[in-house]
Design an enzyme around this catalytic site. Sequence first.
Site, mmCIF file in Angstrom:
data_model
loop_
_atom_site.group_PDB
_atom_site.id
_atom_site.type_symbol
_atom_site.label_atom_id
_atom_site.label_comp_id
_atom_site.label_asym_id
_atom_site.label_seq_id
_atom_site.Cartn_x
_atom_site.Cartn_y
_atom_site.Cartn_z
ATOM 1 N N ASP A 17 1.046 -1.089 0.620
ATOM 2 C CA ASP A 17 0.044 0.009 -0.282
ATOM 3 C C ASP A 17 1.050 0.787 0.271
ATOM 4 O O ASP A 17 2.182 1.054 0.300
ATOM 5 C CB ASP A 17 -1.171 -0.334 1.293
HETATM 6 C C1 BGC Z 1 -4.759 2.964 -0.040
HETATM 7 C C2 BGC Z 1 -4.734 2.026 -0.756
HETATM 8 C C3 BGC Z 1 -4.806 2.908 -2.015
HETATM 9 C C4 BGC Z 1 -3.713 3.679 -2.252
HETATM 10 C C5 BGC Z 1 -3.570 4.652 -3.426
HETATM 11 C C6 BGC Z 1 -3.835 4.387 -0.211
HETATM 12 O O1 BGC Z 1 -3.997 5.416 1.155
HETATM 13 O O2 BGC Z 1 -4.781 2.348 1.624
HETATM 14 O O3 BGC Z 1 -6.464 2.219 -0.485
HETATM 15 O O4 BGC Z 1 -5.172 1.705 -3.676
HETATM 16 O O5 BGC Z 1 -4.328 4.906 -1.616
HETATM 17 O O6 BGC Z 1 -4.187 5.623 -3.920
#
Ligand code: BGC
Length: 807
Positions: A297
């Site tokens: 993530d």
């Molecule tokens: C989120 C993810 C997301 C990623 C990209 C993160 O903060 O937890 O679910 O895909 O950002 O935007």
Amino acid sequence: MTTYNHNVKLTVVASTVSLVLFGLVGCNSDSDDNQTTKDNAYYQAKAKAIIAKMSSDEKMNMLIGPGYDMSTFTINSAAVANLKSSVDGAAGYISGVLNSDAGVDVAAAVLADGPAGIRISATRENESGTFYATGFPVGTLLASTWNVALAQQVGAAAGNEAKEYGVDFWLAPGMNIQRNPLNGRNFEYYSEDPLVAGAIAAAVTAGSQSEGVATTIKHYAANNSETNRMNVDNIISPRALREIYLRGFQYAVETAQPWALMTSYNKLNGTYTSQRADLVTQVLRDEWGYEGLVMSDWFAGDDPVAQLKAGNDLIQPGGVNFANGGNYTDYLTRVKTAYSSGDLSDDVIDADATRILTQMLKTTTNQGVGGTNNPDLNAHAKISKQAAEEGMVLLKNNAALPISSGKKIASFGIAQINTLKGGTGSGDVHSAYVTSIADGLGKQFTLDATLKDYYETFFAANKQETTDAFGVSTIVTCAEAEVSAADITSYAANNDVAVITLGRNSGEGADRTNTAGDYQLTTLETELLTNVATAFHAQGKKVVVVLNVAGVIDTAWKDKVDAILLAYMPGQEAGDAVADLLSGVANPSGKLAQTFPANYTDVPSASSFNGIDSDSDGKVDTNYYNEGIYVGYRYYDTFDKAVSFPFGYGLSYTSFEYKDAQVSANTLNSKGATGSVTLTATISNTGSVTGKEAAQVYIAAPAGTVDKPAIELKAFAKTAALTAGASETLTFTIPAKWLASFDSANNQWIIDAGTYQAYVSPSSDVAAITPVTFSVSEKIVVSDTTAGALALPDGISTADFETTFSK
Ligand code: BGC
């Protein structure tokens, strides 16, 4: 019939067929590209051949994203190697490689969120066109359809938009378990039950990948709260992990082979998930046979070298990780330093890069497909509306619904104007429009014009716009408008029925709270319900509540009103979908994929959510999952706790009879671990209008090696639209693998010997259902798992934190 059949593989590499035929970009394509059926091994072989020609720097560049500018919330696309075309609003990129000397030309890949549709910028500087994406219902509403075929259609529509807008990896679906109603991101997720979560995620994955777009199931694993989400340490017993928190991911992986998977922010039993080899290699790949890539993530974890060694192949978004107050050296530099010093081997970077490249070669940019920037948004709007209508749950109907079209409606509640299509954060979508509930109702009924005008004027004067913490969503808030008791009395005199819409937003980065205005109603809302009910009931008129909410809220007020439609966050077609259901143009067939407890304090994790501040630094740091496997209905049913609305429950405008439930085959005794049980039941529409029914199979297992919940959902299926009087026989297959329980003492999935009771039921309330039975003559060991994997931290045992519940 749409049935979730555990045996059907939803793998879809082969169905990208015609998309694959043309132009693998660059000099790596060969005549083999014209074959119509290609599996992962085909692309893996290609990737290996390319990797052999790449320098270590080129490979490491592929492992780390290009970096992120926190002041503008934009990706450093200038740093992406061999980027053919950037996409405004993309969440990230994977560098490609262009090296004509070595004969390598792999285009960079584009990554975009999120679970309710493709989140990219709707407009671009210096470009006149627009790039709107369809706002689909949020995950919880999609799961409430219990319709895997429809979920697959939604996945295909979103995947098609990704393809046409030049996106290679879709950062969806989110499929964490809804452990507690207050998790701020529950709306993005499907269910408190792993079978529902896994089956819907598998269907969405199959749909999206049929368009040649990589689907990224997330957040692996146990990302069940948002408070201090980047550092919180979730302490979970191996059994609860296996049976509840990993099980849905296992279903999705084994059924649909997502091309990508995203690890979560949180730590698990002491270590960041992205840095745990047991989680991302031993369990995911060695036990389940996962073939795709694993990405972190955004800014997750604190050690890129440990991530790569663990098998977390791709680190996003790259650059400097701000988790330590930004006090880290640029990630690519750290990785290169580790490589130079010998701490990171060629074997590791080759394995990680091969897994990334294998998936990149399958997706749109490197296949040279899509990219018209012109998806069929009208067709997708219809799918979005259908999903919204099939997912909304009729919780109560005391002869109030449907409302015939000529009726005059007094429509109360600011959420009818400020209708929420979805939650905030990366799960938001820039759709071209959202049809408000007031506008939707106005198309099918006569709305009291004075009241509508009052709400619109109030909204215009009191609405406030903010941007969420991630610079991603514009959040429009507006206080509830007060309507005097005297005015309500006159609206009751002038209209036939009242509709009250209540709204609750939620978003990434914060948990909800058990307070007025969030889980609880405000005083103003309670007064509105009470006064409207009193005035309308005094005139013999009905009161209908529409809940435009992110998730579970308190429903202790339910006796005051005549009907409740749970609309959740329905996507861009919100108003029209609500109106179709209230008018009976569509018949509700959604059922709850989460329990509505009688009180928040009844939730088994209420006392432990969302963690403790063990070092007293003002931040929650540790979250003990005290309820073990007893999440959701597994708890309420086992320990006889009354609920407001049970898991699996939902009403219809028709009625259904369940007949002739029987076990039609049981090969568990002859085939053991590869055997299965098959049940059939006939569902008849005994009412007067056409409707669909989601039937569920709950199994009560005999006592044995491990204690088990009173019942567990093991299969489900939804009928086709049955006309009045029509019947359909549904078939439910439960393979041994999904019947099994986890025996931690022996690291095995087992099926205890004894008699199993199967309830084919309209909901998890099986009290009135006569079960059918099947027997297992001897204990079956379905599979052995990796000894020691997912262990609790040293010095902590399950008994230290799991609660022993009693009835
Ligand atoms: C989120 C993810 C997301 C990623 C990209 C993160 O903060 O937890 O679910 O895909 O950002 O935007």
